[in-house]
Design a protein around this motif. Structure first.
Motif, PDB file in Angstrom:
ATOM      1  N   PHE A  29       0.775  -1.072   0.085  1.00 19.36           N
ATOM      2  CA  PHE A  29       0.108   0.079   0.013  1.00 19.36           C
ATOM      3  C   PHE A  29       0.880   1.363  -0.161  1.00 19.36           C
ATOM      4  O   PHE A  29       0.379   2.245  -0.754  1.00 19.36           O
ATOM      5  CB  PHE A  29      -0.930  -0.080   1.253  1.00 19.36           C
ATOM      6  CG  PHE A  29      -1.899   1.105   1.210  1.00 19.36           C
ATOM      7  CD1 PHE A  29      -3.025   1.335   0.171  1.00 19.36           C
ATOM      8  CD2 PHE A  29      -2.231   2.030   2.164  1.00 19.36           C
ATOM      9  CE1 PHE A  29      -3.868   2.085   0.215  1.00 19.36           C
ATOM     10  CE2 PHE A  29      -3.173   2.719   2.321  1.00 19.36           C
ATOM     11  CZ  PHE A  29      -4.113   2.848   1.214  1.00 19.36           C
ATOM     12  N   LEU A  30       1.823   1.500   0.889  1.00 22.20           N
ATOM     13  CA  LEU A  30       2.807   2.593   0.718  1.00 22.20           C
ATOM     14  C   LEU A  30       3.514   2.659  -0.419  1.00 22.20           C
ATOM     15  O   LEU A  30       4.206   3.812  -0.708  1.00 22.20           O
ATOM     16  CB  LEU A  30       3.758   2.613   2.076  1.00 22.20           C
ATOM     17  CG  LEU A  30       2.863   2.582   3.198  1.00 22.20           C
ATOM     18  CD1 LEU A  30       3.635   2.766   4.544  1.00 22.20           C
ATOM     19  CD2 LEU A  30       1.972   4.001   3.454  1.00 22.20           C
ATOM     20  N   GLU A  31       3.869   2.043  -1.436  1.00 26.45           N
ATOM     21  CA  GLU A  31       4.241   2.053  -2.522  1.00 26.45           C
ATOM     22  C   GLU A  31       3.546   2.912  -3.631  1.00 26.45           C
ATOM     23  O   GLU A  31       3.888   3.546  -4.477  1.00 26.45           O
ATOM     24  CB  GLU A  31       4.651   0.635  -3.026  1.00 26.45           C
ATOM     25  CG  GLU A  31       5.658  -0.306  -2.568  1.00 26.45           C
ATOM     26  CD  GLU A  31       6.975   0.681  -2.412  1.00 26.45           C
ATOM     27  OE1 GLU A  31       7.417   1.114  -3.517  1.00 26.45           O
ATOM     28  OE2 GLU A  31       7.688   0.196  -1.329  1.00 26.45           O
ATOM     29  N   VAL A  36      -2.691   9.232  -4.186  1.00 20.60           N
ATOM     30  CA  VAL A  36      -3.547   7.949  -4.427  1.00 20.60           C
ATOM     31  C   VAL A  36      -3.930   7.489  -3.209  1.00 20.60           C
ATOM     32  O   VAL A  36      -5.106   7.098  -3.069  1.00 20.60           O
ATOM     33  CB  VAL A  36      -2.816   6.783  -5.155  1.00 20.60           C
ATOM     34  CG1 VAL A  36      -3.519   5.776  -5.400  1.00 20.60           C
ATOM     35  CG2 VAL A  36      -2.511   7.435  -6.579  1.00 20.60           C
ATOM     36  N   ILE A  37      -3.033   7.301  -2.183  1.00 20.41           N
ATOM     37  CA  ILE A  37      -3.483   6.892  -0.783  1.00 20.41           C
ATOM     38  C   ILE A  37      -4.459   7.914  -0.015  1.00 20.41           C
ATOM     39  O   ILE A  37      -5.399   7.301   0.396  1.00 20.41           O
ATOM     40  CB  ILE A  37      -2.154   6.813  -0.005  1.00 20.41           C
ATOM     41  CG1 ILE A  37      -1.088   5.689  -0.448  1.00 20.41           C
ATOM     42  CG2 ILE A  37      -2.623   6.320   1.553  1.00 20.41           C
ATOM     43  CD1 ILE A  37       0.102   5.560   0.294  1.00 20.41           C
ATOM     44  N   GLU A  38      -4.374   8.981  -0.193  1.00 20.05           N
ATOM     45  CA  GLU A  38      -5.320   9.947   0.280  1.00 20.05           C
ATOM     46  C   GLU A  38      -6.758   9.772  -0.493  1.00 20.05           C
ATOM     47  O   GLU A  38      -7.772  10.290   0.085  1.00 20.05           O
ATOM     48  CB  GLU A  38      -4.856  11.265   0.310  1.00 20.05           C
ATOM     49  CG  GLU A  38      -3.537  11.560   1.210  1.00 20.05           C
ATOM     50  CD  GLU A  38      -3.850  11.429   2.491  1.00 20.05           C
ATOM     51  OE1 GLU A  38      -5.196  11.706   3.107  1.00 20.05           O
ATOM     52  OE2 GLU A  38      -3.287  10.745   3.586  1.00 20.05           O
ATOM     53  N   ALA A  39      -6.775   9.268  -1.853  1.00 21.37           N
ATOM     54  CA  ALA A  39      -7.797   9.272  -2.699  1.00 21.37           C
ATOM     55  C   ALA A  39      -8.858   8.148  -1.869  1.00 21.37           C
ATOM     56  O   ALA A  39      -9.938   8.196  -2.365  1.00 21.37           O
ATOM     57  CB  ALA A  39      -7.470   9.126  -3.902  1.00 21.37           C
ATOM     58  N   GLN A  65     -14.713  -3.365   1.373  1.00 25.99           N
ATOM     59  CA  GLN A  65     -13.502  -3.420   2.564  1.00 25.99           C
ATOM     60  C   GLN A  65     -12.117  -3.109   1.952  1.00 25.99           C
ATOM     61  O   GLN A  65     -11.686  -4.242   1.070  1.00 25.99           O
ATOM     62  CB  GLN A  65     -13.620  -4.802   3.187  1.00 25.99           C
ATOM     63  CG  GLN A  65     -15.142  -4.762   4.235  1.00 25.99           C
ATOM     64  CD  GLN A  65     -15.141  -6.184   4.901  1.00 25.99           C
ATOM     65  OE1 GLN A  65     -14.413  -7.117   4.735  1.00 25.99           O
ATOM     66  NE2 GLN A  65     -16.194  -6.301   5.831  1.00 25.99           N
ATOM     67  N   LEU A  66     -11.316  -2.480   2.761  1.00 25.29           N
ATOM     68  CA  LEU A  66     -10.199  -2.331   2.281  1.00 25.29           C
ATOM     69  C   LEU A  66      -8.939  -3.292   2.993  1.00 25.29           C
ATOM     70  O   LEU A  66      -8.937  -3.317   4.185  1.00 25.29           O
ATOM     71  CB  LEU A  66      -9.477  -0.837   2.272  1.00 25.29           C
ATOM     72  CG  LEU A  66      -8.138  -0.592   2.025  1.00 25.29           C
ATOM     73  CD1 LEU A  66      -7.765  -0.982   0.518  1.00 25.29           C
ATOM     74  CD2 LEU A  66      -7.837   0.818   2.377  1.00 25.29           C
ATOM     75  N   ILE A 103      -5.841   8.527   7.219  1.00 28.86           N
ATOM     76  CA  ILE A 103      -6.166   6.910   6.689  1.00 28.86           C
ATOM     77  C   ILE A 103      -6.332   6.122   7.746  1.00 28.86           C
ATOM     78  O   ILE A 103      -6.869   5.187   7.806  1.00 28.86           O
ATOM     79  CB  ILE A 103      -5.071   6.845   5.820  1.00 28.86           C
ATOM     80  CG1 ILE A 103      -5.164   7.692   4.338  1.00 28.86           C
ATOM     81  CG2 ILE A 103      -4.873   5.356   5.348  1.00 28.86           C
ATOM     82  CD1 ILE A 103      -6.628   7.356   3.649  1.00 28.86           C
ATOM     83  N   MET A 104      -5.200   6.412   8.812  1.00 30.73           N
ATOM     84  CA  MET A 104      -5.112   5.292   9.644  1.00 30.73           C
ATOM     85  C   MET A 104      -6.291   5.320  10.731  1.00 30.73           C
ATOM     86  O   MET A 104      -6.693   4.352  11.175  1.00 30.73           O
ATOM     87  CB  MET A 104      -3.863   5.517  10.672  1.00 30.73           C
ATOM     88  CG  MET A 104      -2.612   5.245  10.075  1.00 30.73           C
ATOM     89  SD  MET A 104      -2.378   3.462  10.073  1.00 30.73           S
ATOM     90  CE  MET A 104      -2.597   2.734  11.724  1.00 30.73           C
ATOM     91  N   ASP A 105      -7.252   6.538  10.736  1.00 29.15           N
ATOM     92  CA  ASP A 105      -8.311   6.565  11.422  1.00 29.15           C
ATOM     93  C   ASP A 105      -9.329   5.527  10.908  1.00 29.15           C
ATOM     94  O   ASP A 105     -10.340   5.031  11.658  1.00 29.15           O
ATOM     95  CB  ASP A 105      -8.969   7.865  11.602  1.00 29.15           C
ATOM     96  CG  ASP A 105      -8.037   8.863  12.550  1.00 29.15           C
ATOM     97  OD1 ASP A 105      -7.244   8.449  13.151  1.00 29.15           O
ATOM     98  OD2 ASP A 105      -8.008  10.169  12.196  1.00 29.15           O
ATOM     99  N   ARG A 106      -9.268   5.445   9.489  1.00 24.22           N
ATOM    100  CA  ARG A 106     -10.256   4.588   8.769  1.00 24.22           C
ATOM    101  C   ARG A 106      -9.773   2.929   9.154  1.00 24.22           C
ATOM    102  O   ARG A 106     -10.533   2.271   8.371  1.00 24.22           O
ATOM    103  CB  ARG A 106     -10.192   4.934   7.407  1.00 24.22           C
ATOM    104  CG  ARG A 106     -10.892   6.254   7.211  1.00 24.22           C
ATOM    105  CD  ARG A 106     -10.705   7.063   5.974  1.00 24.22           C
ATOM    106  NE  ARG A 106     -11.590   8.346   6.208  1.00 24.22           N
ATOM    107  CZ  ARG A 106     -11.003   9.230   6.706  1.00 24.22           C
ATOM    108  NH1 ARG A 106      -9.871   9.575   7.436  1.00 24.22           N
ATOM    109  NH2 ARG A 106     -11.730  10.644   6.685  1.00 24.22           N
TER     110      ARG A 106
END
Length: 151
Positions: A29-31, A36-39, A65-66, A103-106
């Motif tokens: 995911f961090l790649e 894109v991550i924030e999207a 679900q992610l 993102i971590m909150d989600r």
């Protein structure tokens, strides 16, 4: 990750819409780029993807679900037994900061794993054929019992 709008006006859904009512697996995911991550924030919150172009707007469903996985550093060795990581602390921090607070909150169940926490499977060596049939029968019985207990 976003859908495409063709010149004909046809909308092609992206990965977030294709995962609607299912699971979207995002390995490494961090790649992904930070934007894109924030999207992922809007689809995770609202369950929709909004596409806007010059003269066209549409809303597509994206309740999913992610399941995201990532390493703790770019080389993937940090935190493993033997600590063979060659990344500097600033590089590792820059990599991890891509996973922002919102993102971590989600994330409902963030979990760290590593080789030292993986299951030990040495004791599960393949049994001989005679014992294998008994092993399979015992495992089946255990599964059936667990299913019965959950009803």
């Amino acid at each position: 990750l976003e859908g495409a709008l063709l010149n004909s006006g046809q909308v092609l859904p992206g990965e977030l819409t294709r995962a609607h009512l299912g699971v979207l697996v995002a390995d490494e995911f961090l790649e992904l780029r930070r934007d894109v991550i924030e999207a992922f924030r809007q689809p995770l919150d609202e369950g929709i993807v909004r596409l806007q172009r010059a003269k066209f707007r549409t809303v597509l469903p994206s309740k999913f679900q992610l399941l995201a996985s990532t390493n703790l550093c770019p080389c993937g060795q940090f935190g493993l037994v033997g600590n063979l990581c060659r990344c500097s602390n600033p590089r590792r921090q820059a990599y991890q900061i891509k996973l922002s607070g919102p993102i971590m909150d989600r994330c409902n169940a963030p979990t760290k794993t590593g080789m030292e926490r993986q299951l030990k499977t040495d004791h599960l060596k393949r049994p001989k054929m005679g014992r294998r049939n008994r092993y399979v029968a015992c495992e089946r019985q255990r599964i059936f019992q667990r299913r019965a207990d959950s009803l």
